[in-house]
Design an enzyme around this catalytic site. Structure first.
Site, mmCIF file in Angstrom:
data_model
loop_
_atom_site.group_PDB
_atom_site.id
_atom_site.type_symbol
_atom_site.label_atom_id
_atom_site.label_comp_id
_atom_site.label_asym_id
_atom_site.label_seq_id
_atom_site.Cartn_x
_atom_site.Cartn_y
_atom_site.Cartn_z
ATOM 1 N N ASP A 198 0.865 -1.189 0.000
ATOM 2 C CA ASP A 198 0.000 0.000 0.000
ATOM 3 C C ASP A 198 0.895 1.230 0.000
ATOM 4 O O ASP A 198 0.859 2.054 0.914
ATOM 5 C CB ASP A 198 -0.927 -0.009 1.212
ATOM 6 C CG ASP A 198 -2.010 1.075 1.121
ATOM 7 O OD1 ASP A 198 -2.152 1.671 0.039
ATOM 8 O OD2 ASP A 198 -2.692 1.323 2.128
ATOM 9 N N ASN A 203 1.325 6.828 3.601
ATOM 10 C CA ASN A 203 2.088 5.813 4.312
ATOM 11 C C ASN A 203 3.592 6.019 4.270
ATOM 12 O O ASN A 203 4.357 5.153 4.705
ATOM 13 C CB ASN A 203 1.746 4.422 3.757
ATOM 14 C CG ASN A 203 0.363 3.976 4.160
ATOM 15 O OD1 ASN A 203 -0.183 4.452 5.157
ATOM 16 N ND2 ASN A 203 -0.222 3.070 3.399
ATOM 17 N N ASP A 216 2.053 1.193 7.958
ATOM 18 C CA ASP A 216 0.971 0.368 7.408
ATOM 19 C C ASP A 216 1.516 -0.717 6.473
ATOM 20 O O ASP A 216 1.169 -0.796 5.290
ATOM 21 C CB ASP A 216 -0.059 1.230 6.680
ATOM 22 C CG ASP A 216 -0.904 2.051 7.637
ATOM 23 O OD1 ASP A 216 -0.772 1.846 8.857
ATOM 24 O OD2 ASP A 216 -1.679 2.901 7.169
#
Length: 271
Positions: A198, A203, A216
């Site tokens: 992701d 992030n 994450d």
């Protein structure tokens, strides 16, 4: 969405008794972005205590936090990720507490200073090349498109796909339409690396123009490199198309494989 909109002050959330002492003295801020039903809190302001983040999830989200915990431990040997402070798991709940990485998210930096876009994109490309250089033979986690397709189908069948959150290109589509269109792009020959899973602007943390780490990481694992390239390419489209082109070029993509890029964008709609 402004920084103010992305989080709000809140009262401390209920935690297992043995965690209460460690979290005493912090001011709590609830993150209003992401986590698909879980809860994320920024903990700050504790005298002599490091800024931290607490994530809480139930059922399948508890499993996701377990996945993130083991990946954090493994990735710490290769790249900058949050340090694990504590992890508690019951049969149906999990609490993950980690240190905060210095800096602001790449999204926050770009939103505040669009003129910094080229330098930020270059730093993101450097960090992604470093991540993708981790030896695949050393990675114990699989996140390839076959595995992800199985999870996507489970979510579709369970009615968990948020069609209201589809990208503009697929506004008004049903989840089944995306599923069918995505499969028209198969098969392809994956170029596997260790991926983040992701790799989005929210992030990645930036400080003084450099990436200080990623968060994450619960989807990290061996997968096609376009898994990460597609998500960041999509994020940068919210700012400027030239940043999308710059990112791919600085990463080292000479001829863009649009079939693989579009496949991974569609696959991401299911999560």
């Amino acid at each position: 969405m402004s920084d103010v909109d992305r989080e709000e002050a809140c009262e401390p959330a209920p935690v297992p008794g043995h965690m209460s002492a460690d979290l005493a003295g912090y001011r709590w801020m609830r993150d209003r972005v992401g986590q698909s039903g879980g809860s994320v809190f920024r903990l700050h302001g504790k005298l002599n205590g490091p800024d931290a983040f607490l994530k809480h999830g139930q059922d399948a989200l508890a499993d996701d936090l377990s996945d993130e915990m083991v990946r954090l431990r493994w990735l710490a040997g290769y790249i900058s990720v949050p340090a694990l402070i504590s992890f508690t798991r019951t049969s149906d709940e999990a609490w993950l507490v980690t240190t905060a990485i210095p800096g602001k998210t790449a999204y926050q930096v770009l939103e505040a200073d669009p003129a910094a876009g080229l330098a930020i994109v270059d730093a993101l490309a450097v960090f992604l090349r470093r991540l993708h250089a981790i030896p695949v033979c050393a990675c114990p986690f699989t996140s390839d498109h076959v595995y992800s397709l199985a999870r996507a189908r489970e979510r579709l069948d369970a009615g968990l796909v948020d069609v209201e959150d589809f990208d503009d290109e697929r506004k008004g589509w049903t989840a089944e339409q995306v599923w069918e269109e995505m499969h028209r792009l198969l098969p392809f020959a994956p170029d596997v690396v260790v991926t983040h899973g992701d790799f989005s602007l929210d992030n990645l943390s930036i400080l003084d123009g450099e990436v200080t780490g990623c968060i994450d990481v619960g989807k990290a694992g061996i997968a096609d490199r376009y898994q990460d390239l597609a998500i960041m390419w999509n994020c940068l489209g919210d700012f400027d198309r030239s940043l999308q082109e710059r990112f791919l070029r600085q990463y080292g993509v000479v001829d863009v494989d649009w079939q693989r890029l579009q496949f991974h964008l569609m696959l991401d709609e299911f999560f």
